[in-house]
Design a protein around this motif. Structure first.
Motif, PDB file in Angstrom:
ATOM      1  N   SER A  50      62.299 -14.578  -0.816  1.00 32.52           N
ATOM      2  CA  SER A  50      62.249 -14.159  -2.214  1.00 32.52           C
ATOM      3  C   SER A  50      63.455 -13.282  -2.553  1.00 32.52           C
ATOM      4  O   SER A  50      63.953 -13.298  -3.686  1.00 32.52           O
ATOM      5  CB  SER A  50      60.941 -13.410  -2.508  1.00 32.52           C
ATOM      6  OG  SER A  50      60.846 -12.237  -1.733  1.00 32.52           O
ATOM      7  N   HIS A  51      63.953 -12.531  -1.563  1.00 31.05           N
ATOM      8  CA  HIS A  51      65.154 -11.717  -1.765  1.00 31.05           C
ATOM      9  C   HIS A  51      66.354 -12.608  -2.070  1.00 31.05           C
ATOM     10  O   HIS A  51      67.115 -12.352  -3.004  1.00 31.05           O
ATOM     11  CB  HIS A  51      65.411 -10.891  -0.505  1.00 31.05           C
ATOM     12  CG  HIS A  51      66.676 -10.092  -0.540  1.00 31.05           C
ATOM     13  ND1 HIS A  51      66.893  -9.063  -1.429  1.00 31.05           N
ATOM     14  CD2 HIS A  51      67.806 -10.179   0.216  1.00 31.05           C
ATOM     15  CE1 HIS A  51      68.094  -8.551  -1.226  1.00 31.05           C
ATOM     16  NE2 HIS A  51      68.668  -9.211  -0.239  1.00 31.05           N
ATOM     17  N   TYR A  52      66.495 -13.691  -1.306  1.00 29.77           N
ATOM     18  CA  TYR A  52      67.579 -14.637  -1.557  1.00 29.77           C
ATOM     19  C   TYR A  52      67.455 -15.237  -2.958  1.00 29.77           C
ATOM     20  O   TYR A  52      68.434 -15.328  -3.694  1.00 29.77           O
ATOM     21  CB  TYR A  52      67.560 -15.768  -0.515  1.00 29.77           C
ATOM     22  CG  TYR A  52      68.499 -16.902  -0.865  1.00 29.77           C
ATOM     23  CD1 TYR A  52      69.837 -16.854  -0.498  1.00 29.77           C
ATOM     24  CD2 TYR A  52      68.050 -17.997  -1.612  1.00 29.77           C
ATOM     25  CE1 TYR A  52      70.705 -17.876  -0.852  1.00 29.77           C
ATOM     26  CE2 TYR A  52      68.919 -19.016  -1.971  1.00 29.77           C
ATOM     27  CZ  TYR A  52      70.245 -18.947  -1.587  1.00 29.77           C
ATOM     28  OH  TYR A  52      71.109 -19.952  -1.955  1.00 29.77           O
ATOM     29  N   GLU A  53      66.247 -15.619  -3.324  1.00 29.72           N
ATOM     30  CA  GLU A  53      66.043 -16.219  -4.643  1.00 29.72           C
ATOM     31  C   GLU A  53      66.382 -15.231  -5.752  1.00 29.72           C
ATOM     32  O   GLU A  53      66.931 -15.610  -6.788  1.00 29.72           O
ATOM     33  CB  GLU A  53      64.595 -16.688  -4.789  1.00 29.72           C
ATOM     34  CG  GLU A  53      64.324 -18.041  -4.163  1.00 29.72           C
ATOM     35  CD  GLU A  53      65.267 -19.100  -4.722  1.00 29.72           C
ATOM     36  OE1 GLU A  53      65.343 -19.265  -5.964  1.00 29.72           O
ATOM     37  OE2 GLU A  53      65.946 -19.752  -3.923  1.00 29.72           O
ATOM     38  N   THR A  54      66.074 -13.952  -5.546  1.00 34.09           N
ATOM     39  CA  THR A  54      66.411 -12.929  -6.528  1.00 34.09           C
ATOM     40  C   THR A  54      67.917 -12.822  -6.699  1.00 34.09           C
ATOM     41  O   THR A  54      68.431 -12.785  -7.825  1.00 34.09           O
ATOM     42  CB  THR A  54      65.841 -11.564  -6.105  1.00 34.09           C
ATOM     43  OG1 THR A  54      64.414 -11.647  -6.050  1.00 34.09           O
ATOM     44  CG2 THR A  54      66.238 -10.477  -7.092  1.00 34.09           C
ATOM     45  N   LEU A  55      68.648 -12.795  -5.580  1.00 35.79           N
ATOM     46  CA  LEU A  55      70.110 -12.710  -5.642  1.00 35.79           C
ATOM     47  C   LEU A  55      70.693 -13.938  -6.343  1.00 35.79           C
ATOM     48  O   LEU A  55      71.583 -13.815  -7.185  1.00 35.79           O
ATOM     49  CB  LEU A  55      70.691 -12.579  -4.234  1.00 35.79           C
ATOM     50  CG  LEU A  55      70.363 -11.299  -3.473  1.00 35.79           C
ATOM     51  CD1 LEU A  55      71.007 -11.331  -2.092  1.00 35.79           C
ATOM     52  CD2 LEU A  55      70.820 -10.067  -4.242  1.00 35.79           C
ATOM     53  N   ARG A  56      70.177 -15.110  -5.981  1.00 39.42           N
ATOM     54  CA  ARG A  56      70.681 -16.340  -6.589  1.00 39.42           C
ATOM     55  C   ARG A  56      70.441 -16.347  -8.096  1.00 39.42           C
ATOM     56  O   ARG A  56      71.316 -16.711  -8.885  1.00 39.42           O
ATOM     57  CB  ARG A  56      70.022 -17.561  -5.940  1.00 39.42           C
ATOM     58  CG  ARG A  56      70.653 -18.892  -6.340  1.00 39.42           C
ATOM     59  CD  ARG A  56      69.950 -20.050  -5.644  1.00 39.42           C
ATOM     60  NE  ARG A  56      68.595 -20.220  -6.112  1.00 39.42           N
ATOM     61  CZ  ARG A  56      68.258 -20.881  -7.223  1.00 39.42           C
ATOM     62  NH1 ARG A  56      69.188 -21.441  -7.963  1.00 39.42           N
ATOM     63  NH2 ARG A  56      67.004 -20.987  -7.589  1.00 39.42           N
ATOM     64  N   HIS A  57      69.256 -15.933  -8.491  1.00 42.82           N
ATOM     65  CA  HIS A  57      68.910 -15.896  -9.916  1.00 42.82           C
ATOM     66  C   HIS A  57      69.784 -14.891 -10.666  1.00 42.82           C
ATOM     67  O   HIS A  57      70.216 -15.143 -11.805  1.00 42.82           O
ATOM     68  CB  HIS A  57      67.433 -15.536 -10.075  1.00 42.82           C
ATOM     69  CG  HIS A  57      66.982 -15.446 -11.501  1.00 42.82           C
ATOM     70  ND1 HIS A  57      66.796 -16.551 -12.304  1.00 42.82           N
ATOM     71  CD2 HIS A  57      66.698 -14.373 -12.280  1.00 42.82           C
ATOM     72  CE1 HIS A  57      66.412 -16.164 -13.510  1.00 42.82           C
ATOM     73  NE2 HIS A  57      66.352 -14.847 -13.518  1.00 42.82           N
ATOM     74  N   LEU A  58      70.058 -13.743 -10.043  1.00 42.64           N
ATOM     75  CA  LEU A  58      70.838 -12.700 -10.696  1.00 42.64           C
ATOM     76  C   LEU A  58      72.291 -13.108 -10.908  1.00 42.64           C
ATOM     77  O   LEU A  58      72.861 -12.902 -11.978  1.00 42.64           O
ATOM     78  CB  LEU A  58      70.814 -11.415  -9.848  1.00 42.64           C
ATOM     79  CG  LEU A  58      69.631 -10.467 -10.002  1.00 42.64           C
ATOM     80  CD1 LEU A  58      69.736  -9.355  -8.973  1.00 42.64           C
ATOM     81  CD2 LEU A  58      69.596  -9.867 -11.402  1.00 42.64           C
TER      82      LEU A  58
END
Length: 205
Positions: free
Chosen positions: A17-25
């Motif tokens: 979920s951390h990776y997905e947050t970075l990607r989304h940001l």
């Protein structure tokens, strides 16, 4: 324009979920209003969301390459400016797509003194080069690079030339070059002996 984060070195409860947050940001972002914190990325993480190379990018959480359909994204939407600090820490990836980063303003500083901090990016394969070949200005804050056993060329960069002349943190340049591998000869790559990476295009100018 996108918002940044203020997590420092806090380990996320879920790496996925951390990776997905970075990607989304950061996907498609050119100016980070806060801090650019790239931390805890595993060895297989796809970091091309930082630099959209073509007109398409994978859709919906395929950081490790699940073969999902591609979604059109405007090209050349990569990060050029960070208003706070840049933190690259606790990663296992070999490289990050920050070739277009030009300026770090340092409106916020890591540990109250660093505009750029690259720390503890070891493991396998580990961060091997910074590749920030367009970075020419740090307006406020120093530089801390340490604990990166695979990283090459950081000591060849003329950091004093990147720190703005009115930046009061010129005495806060802490660059450790302790490593566990042999690096290419920077002077063979770049006549001035200042290298961001192994390519002819990676010379500091």
């Amino acid at each position: 324009v996108c918002t940044g984060t203020d997590m420092k070195l806090l380990r996320p409860s879920s790496l996925e979920s951390h990776y997905e947050t970075l990607r989304h940001l950061y996907q498609g972002c050119q100016v980070v209003q806060g801090n650019l914190e790239l931390t805890h990325l595993p060895a297989g993480a796809d970091t091309t969301f930082l630099k959209v190379r073509s007109g398409k990018t994978p859709r919906g959480g395929e950081g490790l390459g699940s073969g999902q359909p591609l979604t059109p994204v405007p090209p050349s939407q990569d990060i050029k400016e960070v208003q706070g600090y840049v933190l690259i820490a606790e990663n296992r990836v070999s490289g990050l797509e920050l070739q277009s980063l030009r300026i770090i303003r340092g409106t916020q500083l890591f540990q109250d003194r660093y505009a750029l901090a690259v720390v503890d990016n070891g493991g396998a394969p580990g961060l091997r080069q910074l590749g920030m070949r367009h970075l020419t200005e740090i307006l406020k804050g120093g530089v801390r690079i340490e604990g990166n056993p695979e990283l090459c060329f950081q000591e060849t960069i003329a950091w004093e030339d990147i720190l703005h002349r009115h930046n009061e943190f010129h005495d806060k340049i802490q660059v450790d070059a302790t490593r566990t591998r042999s690096c290419p000869d920077c002077r063979a790559l770049c006549a001035e002996g200042h290298c961001w990476g192994e390519g002819k295009q990676d010379c500091q100018t």
